[in-house]
Scaffold this motif. Structure first.
Motif, mmCIF file in Angstrom:
data_model
loop_
_atom_site.group_PDB
_atom_site.id
_atom_site.type_symbol
_atom_site.label_atom_id
_atom_site.label_comp_id
_atom_site.label_asym_id
_atom_site.label_seq_id
_atom_site.Cartn_x
_atom_site.Cartn_y
_atom_site.Cartn_z
ATOM 1 N N SER A 27 8.423 6.469 -2.050
ATOM 2 C CA SER A 27 9.820 6.451 -2.503
ATOM 3 C C SER A 27 10.173 5.075 -3.044
ATOM 4 N N ASP A 28 10.563 5.055 -4.314
ATOM 5 C CA ASP A 28 10.955 3.780 -4.928
ATOM 6 C C ASP A 28 12.141 3.138 -4.208
ATOM 7 N N THR A 29 12.946 3.966 -3.575
ATOM 8 C CA THR A 29 14.134 3.425 -2.917
ATOM 9 C C THR A 29 13.780 2.464 -1.782
ATOM 10 N N THR A 30 12.646 2.695 -1.127
ATOM 11 C CA THR A 30 12.239 1.786 -0.053
ATOM 12 C C THR A 30 11.782 0.445 -0.622
ATOM 13 N N LEU A 31 11.265 0.465 -1.841
ATOM 14 C CA LEU A 31 10.906 -0.797 -2.505
ATOM 15 C C LEU A 31 12.172 -1.531 -2.937
ATOM 16 N N GLN A 32 13.136 -0.780 -3.457
ATOM 17 C CA GLN A 32 14.407 -1.399 -3.856
ATOM 18 C C GLN A 32 15.071 -2.082 -2.668
ATOM 19 N N TYR A 33 14.912 -1.507 -1.489
ATOM 20 C CA TYR A 33 15.491 -2.075 -0.268
ATOM 21 C C TYR A 33 14.928 -3.468 0.013
ATOM 22 N N ALA B 126 3.441 -4.086 -9.326
ATOM 23 C CA ALA B 126 3.423 -5.212 -8.376
ATOM 24 C C ALA B 126 4.347 -4.939 -7.196
ATOM 25 N N ASP B 127 5.480 -4.288 -7.458
ATOM 26 C CA ASP B 127 6.413 -3.968 -6.372
ATOM 27 C C ASP B 127 5.779 -3.027 -5.357
ATOM 28 N N THR B 128 4.932 -2.123 -5.828
ATOM 29 C CA THR B 128 4.314 -1.155 -4.909
ATOM 30 C C THR B 128 3.290 -1.821 -3.994
ATOM 31 N N LYS B 129 2.983 -3.076 -4.240
ATOM 32 C CA LYS B 129 2.010 -3.786 -3.407
ATOM 33 C C LYS B 129 2.666 -4.803 -2.469
ATOM 34 N N ASN C 140 7.387 -0.463 2.777
ATOM 35 C CA ASN C 140 6.721 -0.041 1.548
ATOM 36 C C ASN C 140 6.055 1.314 1.783
ATOM 37 N N THR C 141 6.702 2.380 1.322
ATOM 38 C CA THR C 141 6.172 3.724 1.558
ATOM 39 C C THR C 141 5.081 4.103 0.570
ATOM 40 N N TYR C 142 4.680 3.175 -0.283
ATOM 41 C CA TYR C 142 3.483 3.364 -1.098
ATOM 42 C C TYR C 142 2.257 2.920 -0.312
#
Length: 372
Positions: free
Chosen positions: A286-292, A304-307, A313-315
């Motif tokens: 979920s991108d929203t968890t990265l936005q958090y 890069a955000d997914t890492k 980070n739910t990725y």
């Protein structure tokens, strides 16, 4: 032509002329005492006139012809100012200046001092507007014309956004609110998990509130948490138990749905997608968890955000994040308790916020190319 107030306002003019008021008065008193034995009455009179001219000129430049700061073009929004018992003029002026109601503490102090109003302020909460004239703000504070405070927290606001809004409206100290939220757990279903940023995250219900008296940061938090607890009816709690879902996990999932879905029809479908991913052991992604985790929201997260190294980070991590990422509304909570009867595994939102769904990754990539 009427003199124009410089950019730094009356405080700049008057401050540069006198320095701090106490220092100036002390210096003037010492100089006059030194001169008292040397000046004739005529020289005294001339000195008095000179001082009067200087003072009147400074007052003219500082206050303008109407005796106060020129009003701004118009109110830019409501601001609540709370005067506590025993609060002095300097502390009150600090609040007014911080929220843009006045532009000079010195102007406020001068009018209070010359008007003998130091002990006239009445405790309570007052509705103010940015850009008020100083004398109008003072008049309201001594009138006792207190007001009912009303504020609104939208669905999807996180703890940081709630604290910022309350601070902006003069209702709470942002740092105190955030500090309290770290360990605030008024009900047994509000867990204090080690990796969660704020224990209170997700459990302060988004709603419109009215406050009738002076309140603390904890008072506001108690009120919002109680609202959530009351809205979580026995029927909803029983449904969560039936689904083998704890209240904490319910709110965590609902917060993701709240942030992912802009439209009502999408919420139950997105909830279904998350349940399926959890069931098959697939990361929620979920991108929203990265936005958090980001300092400011982005339209699209990057590779890069997914890492980012974080349990949120739910990725990178399977299962739910450590806790909620926002305050979900009732629609998101009910979407989790009553998800759609579909079998989708992927979704992507277009630029208008409408989500598009698919069962396979290949179909998902094709849709991404179309809507993005």
């Amino acid at each position: 032509m009427e003199p124009k107030l410089p950019k730094d306002g009356m405080e700049g003019i008057f401050g540069r002329f006198m320095g701090y008021k106490e220092t100036f008065c002390s210096w003037l008193k010492e100089r006059l005492e030194e001169l008292s034995d040397q000046l004739t009455w005529k020289r005294w009179a001339a000195l008095a006139v000179a001082l009067l001219v200087i003072t009147m000129g400074t007052m003219y430049l500082a206050f303008g012809t109407d005796g106060g700061r020129q009003a701004a073009a118009g109110p830019q929004g409501d601001v609540y100012i709370t005067v506590k018992p025993g609060m002095d003029a300097d502390a009150i002026a600090g609040q007014l200046l911080e929220h843009g109601i006045i532009d000079s503490k010195l102007s406020f102090w001068w009018q209070v001092k010359t008007g003998g109003l130091q002990d006239k302020f009445k405790a309570g909460t007052y509705l103010m507007h940015p850009g008020m004239q100083t004398e109008d703000a003072i008049a309201k504070l001594i009138s006792g014309e207190t007001t009912t405070i009303k504020f609104t927290i939208p669905e999807g606001f996180g703890i940081k956004e709630i604290a910022e809004r309350l601070s902006h409206e003069g209702l709470a100290d942002e740092e105190k609110f955030l500090k309290l939220a770290k360990d605030y757990a008024p009900y047994d279903y509000v867990e204090r998990r080690e990796n969660a940023r704020y224990a209170a995250e997700g459990f302060l219900f988004p709603d419109t509130y009215e406050i009738h008296s002076d309140v603390s940061e904890k008072d506001i938090m108690d009120m919002m948490a109680q609202d959530f607890d009351q809205r979580l009816t026995k029927k909803l709690r029983d449904r969560a138990e039936e689904m083998h879902l704890s209240i904490y996990d319910l709110v965590t999932l609902a917060s993701l749905v709240e942030k992912e879905a802009r439209y009502d029809e999408d919420r139950p479908i997105i909830a279904q997608v998350f349940f399926k991913r959890l069931r098959i052991g697939m990361p929620l992604q979920s991108d929203t968890t990265l936005q958090y985790l980001l300092d400011a929201p982005k339209e699209d997260v990057s590779i890069a955000d997914t890492k980012i190294d974080s349990p949120y980070n739910t990725y990178q991590h399977d299962g739910l994040p450590p806790g909620p990422i926002a305050s979900p509304g009732m629609a998101a909570i009910e979407a989790v308790l009553y998800p759609a009867d579909t079998d989708y595994l992927y979704f992507v939102a277009d630029r208008q916020g409408h989500n598009h769904y698919s069962n396979t990754y290949a179909d998902h990539l094709a849709i991404v190319d179309q809507v993005r």
